[in-house]
Design a protein around this motif. Structure first.
Motif, short mmCIF file in Angstrom:
data_model
loop_
_atom_site.label_atom_id
_atom_site.label_comp_id
_atom_site.label_asym_id
_atom_site.label_seq_id
_atom_site.Cartn_x
_atom_site.Cartn_y
_atom_site.Cartn_z
N VAL A 156 0.83 -1.20 0.00
CA VAL A 156 0.00 0.00 0.00
C VAL A 156 0.87 1.26 0.00
N THR A 157 1.91 1.25 0.81
CA THR A 157 2.81 2.41 0.86
C THR A 157 3.51 2.61 -0.47
N ALA A 158 3.96 1.52 -1.07
CA ALA A 158 4.63 1.63 -2.37
C ALA A 158 3.69 2.15 -3.44
N SER A 159 2.39 1.85 -3.31
CA SER A 159 1.40 2.31 -4.30
C SER A 159 1.18 3.82 -4.24
N LEU A 160 1.72 4.46 -3.21
CA LEU A 160 1.59 5.92 -3.11
C LEU A 160 2.17 6.63 -4.33
N PHE A 498 -6.81 1.65 -1.38
CA PHE A 498 -7.57 0.64 -0.64
C PHE A 498 -7.94 -0.57 -1.48
N ALA A 499 -7.75 -0.51 -2.82
CA ALA A 499 -8.18 -1.61 -3.68
C ALA A 499 -7.41 -2.90 -3.38
N HIS A 500 -6.08 -2.81 -3.26
CA HIS A 500 -5.29 -4.02 -3.02
C HIS A 500 -5.66 -4.68 -1.70
N PRO A 501 -5.73 -3.95 -0.57
CA PRO A 501 -6.17 -4.60 0.66
C PRO A 501 -7.57 -5.20 0.55
N MET A 502 -8.46 -4.54 -0.20
CA MET A 502 -9.81 -5.08 -0.37
C MET A 502 -9.78 -6.42 -1.09
#
Length: 545
Positions: A156-160, A498-502
């Motif tokens: 998620v952090t890298a997706s920033l 939030f898509a990846h965690p979902m």
């Protein structure tokens, strides 16, 4: 070609060095300037496209003037040949100010009168510029695994790096769009200045080895790349009649849809072969040549800016201080507060007071968020379920080319044979008529998403899920043009994170099915807007004012 060079950034710089280089037609000895000294009877109908009254405010054209202009524009729309030139008489106010406008009805400096090759060149440059900026958004995703390994951050952090870029090119138009409407600035200076910074920032992006620094650069790149999104459509409108705009927007939509779709395909193989930094070098190699082309061959298209510079030029040539363009007269009677309000507050006011516009803003923001969430599922499907490597996984995006090859000709065929003849006879009609193609195409999106969600398993061939992707793309492409860029990009930024965690939490089938359900709501919203749009517009408090 010579006039494009003269109007380009390089041409204007050369003229600053020596005004005799790349001269305008009115700077040549043989050019016959209008008679700015003879008094003009204001009671007599003026043979002029636009005029100003004694109070310095724009004066409504006479019925004869309107008919002349409309007939000329219709003639130019129907045929590539120019009509006979007609000299336009200068307009003088009671206090001696003379309006500088077009010299003739078919003045070649008016962007609407440019030749077809020149218009196509400018359109091509804007499309390629937009393609490069949108390419820079998703090309980053191919390097996420390498960034995680190098920086020790989570997914998620890298997706920033992707999310901040998208957020920034939603914030940027809030500044660039109003600035481009200021006649003394125009569009070209913003394009060149910001894209120059964009190209230069690609170099430290390719060299930085610090995660925080990379995130800052990604945000700045999105911000300085955003003018193409802010004023690209306005550039087309500067040159083309409104009836031809849908064709331009269709090709522009194709360019900005191909950008983020093809970027992972290009970077997917190179990043594996080289390093995670490689995506930034590819951004530089793509944007650099486009930047050079724009430096030398992108002319200014804003008519107020062109006429403002003509007025300054004529004041220099004739030593007549009373020669002024309409924009100079208008701005002289506007306070800084009024300029700031029109530029920064009015777009938000329209959204707040016009239910139809607010609905469109929410709709496009939601669709664009779904668009970005959908693509976040790919890394959890093709490498894991079908054992694709990074390059093969990203090759799924090639289906976008097939989708656009079907969607764009279909839409242009529909507009050319159905819409344009009706517009030519009866006018554009209510805005809801533009939604008719979407009323049919909107159902393809949930169908495609559900096909993707329910077939992403090892027992079903991977081509079936790609067919689902192909069905989604044409409708998603339209969401790239929103009334409120900030709202759309803000929602997309959140969806990316939030898509990846979902998908990890509820699975790809469940997550994509949820998105499919949301698109059904979006389809219902389109029908509400189609059938009740007129009622919503009637309730607009902004229109009432």
């Amino acid at each position: 070609m010579a006039d494009s060079l003269r109007e380009s950034a390089v041409g204007q710089l050369l003229r600053l060095v020596n005004r005799q280089w790349l001269p305008y037609p009115d700077e040549r000895p043989e050019f016959q300037l209008p008679d700015y000294d003879t008094p003009i009877d204001q009671e007599k109908p003026a043979d002029h496209i636009s005029s100003i009254g004694p109070d310095h405010q724009p004066k409504r054209r006479s019925e004869g003037e309107e008919q002349d202009v409309e007939a000329f524009q219709l003639a130019k729309t129907a045929t590539a040949e120019r009509t006979v030139s007609r000299t336009l008489t200068p307009i003088r106010t009671s206090d001696g100010i003379v309006l500088v406008d077009w010299y003739t009805l078919d003045d070649p400096e008016n962007p609407h009168n440019w030749s077809s090759p020149k218009k196509l060149l400018v359109s091509f440059e804007i499309c390629m510029y937009s393609f490069a900026v949108y390419f820079g958004s998703s090309v980053y995703t191919s390097s996420i695994d390498g960034i995680i390994e190098r920086s020790g951050v989570g997914v998620v952090t890298a997706s920033l790096g992707f999310a901040l870029y998208v957020l920034a090119y939603g914030i940027g138009p809030m500044l660039w769009s109003p600035l481009s409407e200021i006649p003394s600035i125009g569009r070209n200076s913003i394009y060149i200045a910001t894209f120059s910074i964009y190209v230069l920032l690609c170099i430290p992006e390719a060299l930085v080895d610090n995660f925080a620094g990379l995130m800052v650069l990604r945000f700045l790149l999105g911000f300085f790349g955003s003018p193409c999104l802010a004023t690209g459509a306005a550039t087309f409108q500067d040159m083309y009649a409104m009836i031809k705009m849908p064709y331009l927007l269709a090709f522009w939509a194709g360019a900005v849809t191909l950008g983020p779709a093809l970027a992972p395909v290009v970077a997917g193989f190179s990043v594996v072969a080289k390093s995670w930094h490689w995506f930034a070098w590819e951004m530089l190699w793509l944007s650099g040549p486009i930047w050079l082309l724009m430096l030398f061959l992108l002319p200014e298209t804003s008519a107020p800016n062109i006429l403002l510079r003509r007025a300054r030029r004529l004041r220099y040539l004739t030593s007549k201080a009373q020669l002024k363009s309409q924009s100079e007269i208008d701005q002289a009677h506007m306070s800084a507060r009024e300029v700031a309000f029109d530029a920064l507050i009015k777009p938000w006011q329209i959204n707040a007071l016009d239910p139809a516009v607010l609905f469109s803003t929410v709709y496009t923001a939601l669709v664009y968020g779904i668009f970005n969430s959908f693509f976040e599922s790919f890394p959890l499907v093709y490498p894991i379920i079908y054992d694709f490597n990074l390059g093969e996984s990203n090759s799924v995006f090639l289906s976008v080319i097939v989708a656009l090859m079907i969607a764009m000709p279909t839409y242009c065929f529909y507009y050319y044979y159905w819409v344009e003849p009706k517009v030519a006879k009866h006018g554009f009609g209510p805005p809801e008529q533009r939604l008719i193609p979407a009323l049919f195409a909107c159902f393809l999106v949930p169908v495609g998403l559900f096909i993707f969600a329910w077939t992403t398993r090892s027992s079903v061939h991977w081509i079936v899920s790609i067919i689902g992707v192909l069905l989604d793309i044409p409708q998603f492409a339209a969401s790239l043009f929103a009334a409120n860029d900030f709202a759309r990009s803000s929602v997309a930024c959140g969806c990316i994170l939030f898509a990846h965690p979902m998908f990890v939490s509820i699975g790809v089938p469940g997550g994509i099915s949820l998105l499919g359900g949301l698109t059904i709501l979006c389809a219902g919203g389109l029908y509400i807007l189609y059938f009740f749009g007129a009622n919503l517009r009637a309730r607009s408090k902004f229109a009432a004012k």
